[in-house]
Write an enzyme that holds these catalytic residues in place. Structure first.
Site: not given
Ligand SMILES: NC(=O)c1ccc[n+]([C@@H]2O[C@H](COP(=O)([O-])OP(=O)(O)OC[C@H]3O[C@@H](n4cnc5c(N)ncnc54)[C@H](O)[C@@H]3O)[C@@H](O)[C@H]2O)c1
Length: 370
Positions: A142, A193, A226, A250, A254
């Site tokens: 970001y 990852k 993942d 992020d 959620d």
């Protein structure tokens, strides 16, 4: 007893409505001698733009730097959709995060027994859930440079975001994770990852080093981000503290949020580095939800996320774990009585408004404390 300096930034929409209930909790605690809180309050977001033409003023930034704790409501709404990008309501929050160096975002996902049926997952999967998603908040993709969209001149454009992490950024977030785990069920799951990203390779390496060097007593496991997302909805109770970078955090936070039923229930904390001189760190506490313009001004917003955010401030910034437990237990007790705001209502429960929920929680604090 020295007073704790609290800066309250209610913001826009339902922000002031839910903050009003926190103020009542603070007044109650002051009156009962639990602590001495000195409150200052200021505008932030759209309302600040309307008054001063900026999303946060220099005075408020100075007050934020001097405060023991910042409590933030929510900002934004359609009224400010057209304001200049640099002064949009969210700019106030982003400036606070950046200038106070709030790199560690703690989001607990707790499923209160009374709400287990509000989750989209089966009761047995979520009942009693109590996990933390710890998200790195000031680095990664970001913020990394270059961050561009280039016109290639052949009818094509190229967008570039840069995922970048330095060792120190990974070390400090890992430390927060291990420290948190030590006070809980002593387990950290680090996610990245590493199979496809260099930042993932470094992340994995540095977390493992910090673990070996400083926290060998804590259980550490590594999961690909993942796979972690999949495990979160398959059997979330396997986790205690999940540590992730900004982007994966992020998303995973959620996902974890929805395990608990409602946005109106979720608090969060954002912490900065500990100052070696004062042993304190800067900290901002806020609900996960936004300003909910669709229900603003109706007195129906759920104040629990905001009140639980204050509970996190007691626990993580002010060393008042017992009082934080009292807040959490009072919330659970209010729900166990079958009282609900509209967002968490279910069959057989009674719907009440924002202020009534505040009154009920304070009443339960009173009952539990005596
Ligand atoms: N940190 C922040 O200040 C923050 C975070 C997210 C969104 N926003 C802003 O908030 C505005 C609205 O965004 P959104 O609609 O995407 O998200 P939102 O969280 O404000 O609302 C999403 C939905 O959840 C409901 N909801 C949220 N909090 C609730 C509560 N406490 N009680 C009952 N219901 C609740 C709302 O009524 C709405 O239906 C936008 O301007 C957005 O930019 C601000």
């Amino acid at each position: 007893m020295a007073a704790h300096k609290l800066l309250l930034l209610p913001g826009d929409g339902i922000g002031p409505e839910v903050m009003a209930e926190v103020k009542r909790v603070i007044d109650f605690m002051n009156d009962r001698g639990f602590a001495q809180f000195a409150i200052e309050e200021a505008l932030v977001g759209g309302c600040c733009y309307d008054a001063y033409g900026v999303a946060i003023t220099e005075d408020t930034m100075a007050n934020a730097k001097a405060a023991d704790v910042i409590l933030f409501g929510a900002v934004g709404g359609p009224k400010w959709d057209g304001v200049p990008y640099d002064q949009r309501p969210e700019a106030g929050l982003l400036r606070l995060r950046k200038e106070l160096g709030l790199f560690a975002n703690i989001r607990p996902a707790v499923c209160y027994p009374a709400l287990a049926d509000s989750s989209s997952l089966k009761r047995e999967v979520v009942e009693g859930l109590d996990i933390i998603i710890l998200r790195e908040l000031t680095g990664g993709v970001y913020f990394g440079e270059p961050k561009t969209i280039t016109d290639l001149g052949n009818g094509q454009k190229r967008a570039v975001d840069t995922q970048v992490y330095d060792t120190y950024e990974i070390e400090r977030i890992a430390r927060v994770g291990f420290e948190l785990a030590r006070k809980r069920r002593n387990k950290v799951t680090s996610t990245e990852k590493r199979n496809v990203m260099k930042t993932g390779v470094l992340w994995n390496e540095v977390v493992a080093q910090v673990h070996r060097r400083e926290f060998p007593d804590v259980q550490l496991e590594h999961q690909l981000a993942d796979a972690c997302g999949m495990q979160l909805v398959r059997w979330p109770k396997q986790f205690d503290v999940i540590v992730c970078d900004n982007l994966f955090g992020d998303m995973l936070s959620d996902v974890a949020a929805m395990l608990t039923g409602s946005l109106g229930m979720l608090p969060s904390a954002s912490l900065g580095e500990v100052d070696p001189k004062t042993a304190k760190n800067r900290a901002l506490f806020e609900p996960v939800h936004g300003s909910a313009p669709d229900i603003a001004g109706k007195g129906v917003a759920n104040p629990i996320a905001m009140i639980a955010s204050f509970g996190m401030a007691l626990r993580y910034s002010l060393g008042m774990g017992r009082e934080a437990d009292l807040v959490d237990q009072a919330i659970a007790a209010a729900l166990a009585k079958g009282l609900r705001t509209a967002d968490i209502k279910s069959d057989g429960t009674t719907v009440i408004g924002t202020a009534e929920m505040g009154t009920t929680i304070i009443g339960e604090m009173e009952r539990l404390a005596t």
